[in-house]
Write a protein that holds these residues in place. Structure first.
Motif, mmCIF file in Angstrom:
data_model
loop_
_atom_site.group_PDB
_atom_site.id
_atom_site.type_symbol
_atom_site.label_atom_id
_atom_site.label_comp_id
_atom_site.label_asym_id
_atom_site.label_seq_id
_atom_site.Cartn_x
_atom_site.Cartn_y
_atom_site.Cartn_z
ATOM 1 N N ALA A 1 -4.374 -25.854 20.108
ATOM 2 C CA ALA A 1 -4.824 -25.198 20.616
ATOM 3 C C ALA A 1 -5.421 -23.839 19.856
ATOM 4 C CB ALA A 1 -4.189 -24.044 21.698
ATOM 5 N N GLY A 2 -5.317 -24.154 17.986
ATOM 6 C CA GLY A 2 -5.724 -23.246 17.417
ATOM 7 C C GLY A 2 -4.714 -21.611 17.206
ATOM 8 N N ARG A 3 -3.243 -22.225 17.671
ATOM 9 C CA ARG A 3 -2.551 -20.656 17.474
ATOM 10 C C ARG A 3 -1.407 -21.252 16.653
ATOM 11 N NH1 ARG A 3 -3.846 -18.046 21.910
ATOM 12 N NH2 ARG A 3 -1.988 -16.792 22.042
ATOM 13 N N ARG A 4 -0.454 -19.706 16.045
ATOM 14 C CA ARG A 4 0.811 -20.612 14.943
ATOM 15 C C ARG A 4 1.416 -19.296 15.621
ATOM 16 N NH1 ARG A 4 -1.365 -19.977 9.017
ATOM 17 N NH2 ARG A 4 -2.214 -21.917 9.710
ATOM 18 N N VAL A 5 2.818 -19.934 15.236
ATOM 19 C CA VAL A 5 3.896 -19.269 15.012
ATOM 20 C C VAL A 5 3.819 -18.254 14.387
ATOM 21 C CG1 VAL A 5 6.288 -18.144 15.896
ATOM 22 C CG2 VAL A 5 4.716 -19.985 17.406
ATOM 23 N N ILE A 6 4.070 -16.713 13.938
ATOM 24 C CA ILE A 6 4.707 -15.874 12.586
ATOM 25 C C ILE A 6 5.709 -15.449 12.759
ATOM 26 C CG2 ILE A 6 3.733 -14.411 10.638
ATOM 27 C CD1 ILE A 6 0.938 -15.259 11.656
ATOM 28 N N MET A 7 6.702 -15.652 11.709
ATOM 29 C CA MET A 7 8.006 -14.369 12.392
ATOM 30 C C MET A 7 7.900 -13.389 10.972
ATOM 31 S SD MET A 7 10.442 -16.238 13.790
ATOM 32 C CE MET A 7 11.665 -15.451 13.394
ATOM 33 N N LEU A 8 7.647 -12.289 11.791
ATOM 34 C CA LEU A 8 7.191 -11.298 10.850
ATOM 35 C C LEU A 8 8.530 -9.841 10.651
ATOM 36 C CD1 LEU A 8 3.973 -9.738 12.291
ATOM 37 C CD2 LEU A 8 4.225 -10.563 9.797
ATOM 38 N N GLU A 9 8.771 -9.122 9.833
ATOM 39 C CA GLU A 9 10.346 -8.368 9.733
ATOM 40 C C GLU A 9 9.758 -6.971 9.519
ATOM 41 O OE1 GLU A 9 13.420 -7.244 6.851
ATOM 42 O OE2 GLU A 9 13.229 -9.045 7.534
ATOM 43 N N VAL A 10 9.726 -6.253 10.204
ATOM 44 C CA VAL A 10 8.779 -4.820 10.680
ATOM 45 C C VAL A 10 10.078 -3.601 10.906
ATOM 46 C CG1 VAL A 10 6.898 -5.983 11.258
ATOM 47 C CG2 VAL A 10 8.033 -5.059 12.819
ATOM 48 N N ASP A 11 9.725 -2.670 10.625
ATOM 49 C CA ASP A 11 10.486 -1.390 11.195
ATOM 50 C C ASP A 11 10.212 -1.035 12.482
ATOM 51 O OD1 ASP A 11 11.171 2.078 11.651
ATOM 52 O OD2 ASP A 11 12.295 0.831 10.086
ATOM 53 N N GLU A 12 11.545 -1.233 13.578
ATOM 54 C CA GLU A 12 10.890 -1.111 14.690
ATOM 55 C C GLU A 12 10.546 0.291 14.944
ATOM 56 O OE1 GLU A 12 14.567 -1.397 17.716
ATOM 57 O OE2 GLU A 12 15.840 -1.831 15.241
ATOM 58 N N ILE A 13 10.868 0.711 14.570
ATOM 59 C CA ILE A 13 10.896 2.519 14.726
ATOM 60 C C ILE A 13 9.076 2.738 14.300
ATOM 61 C CG2 ILE A 13 11.077 5.300 14.527
ATOM 62 C CD1 ILE A 13 13.470 3.728 15.577
ATOM 63 N N GLU A 14 8.459 2.923 13.579
ATOM 64 C CA GLU A 14 7.666 2.645 13.152
ATOM 65 C C GLU A 14 6.683 1.710 13.973
ATOM 66 O OE1 GLU A 14 6.812 1.389 8.963
ATOM 67 O OE2 GLU A 14 7.874 3.175 8.061
ATOM 68 N N LEU A 15 7.216 0.305 14.498
ATOM 69 C CA LEU A 15 5.895 -0.523 14.848
ATOM 70 C C LEU A 15 5.509 0.286 16.243
ATOM 71 C CD1 LEU A 15 4.393 -3.364 15.574
ATOM 72 C CD2 LEU A 15 6.501 -3.927 16.571
ATOM 73 N N SER A 16 7.082 0.737 16.586
ATOM 74 C CA SER A 16 6.765 1.815 17.912
ATOM 75 C C SER A 16 6.102 2.529 18.463
ATOM 76 C CB SER A 16 8.211 1.386 19.010
ATOM 77 O OG SER A 16 9.277 0.440 19.191
ATOM 78 N N ALA A 17 6.004 3.222 16.929
ATOM 79 C CA ALA A 17 5.272 4.434 17.343
ATOM 80 C C ALA A 17 3.521 4.543 17.178
ATOM 81 C CB ALA A 17 5.898 5.003 15.966
ATOM 82 N N VAL A 18 3.488 3.324 16.255
ATOM 83 C CA VAL A 18 2.091 2.792 16.679
ATOM 84 C C VAL A 18 1.840 1.909 17.631
ATOM 85 C CG1 VAL A 18 0.912 0.495 14.991
ATOM 86 C CG2 VAL A 18 2.008 2.230 14.110
ATOM 87 N N LEU A 19 2.542 1.207 17.971
ATOM 88 C CA LEU A 19 2.256 0.529 19.574
ATOM 89 C C LEU A 19 1.826 1.447 20.792
ATOM 90 C CD1 LEU A 19 4.018 -2.407 19.324
ATOM 91 C CD2 LEU A 19 1.552 -2.257 19.014
ATOM 92 N N GLU A 20 2.695 2.902 20.482
ATOM 93 C CA GLU A 20 2.404 3.255 21.751
ATOM 94 C C GLU A 20 1.266 4.895 21.132
ATOM 95 O OE1 GLU A 20 6.564 6.052 21.658
ATOM 96 O OE2 GLU A 20 7.273 3.956 21.589
#
Length: 97
Positions: A43-62
């Motif tokens: 299907a042209g899809r890929r699973v990628i594991m990322l390590e990110v800061d959860e506070i920064e990620l939540s702030a950006v997504l919000e």
């Protein structure tokens, strides 16, 4: 969601490379994992594991309105929001090409 530590996995013999734990806490055989991998690749899809800061990620997504502040602690909601953000970015880049 249940977290399985390595001691639990060793006790249950799930630590072998022939088994993996899915998101519902059940084991998947190597054949099942391979089938899922091939279906994603086809299907042209890929699973990628990322390590990110959860506070920064939540702030950006919000900040970009992909995530409600009420769902910042919900791992599945954050995963969906990140998936949506990446989808928008990929479509925008494809449109520019």
């Amino acid at each position: 969601m249940m977290n399985f530590n390595s001691r639990f996995l060793e006790r249950r013999n799930f630590a072998s490379p022939n088994y993996a734990i899915n998101k519902r806490g059940r084991t998947m055989s190597a054949a099942t994992r391979q089938r899922r991998y091939r279906a994603r690749r086809k299907a042209g899809r890929r699973v990628i594991m990322l390590e990110v800061d959860e506070i920064e990620l939540s702030a950006v997504l919000e900040g970009l309105h992909f995530l409600s502040p009420m769902n910042a602690d919900d791992d599945e909601a954050v995963q969906r929001a990140l998936h949506d953000l990446l989808g928008v970015l990929c479509r925008a880049m494809a449109d520019d090409a």
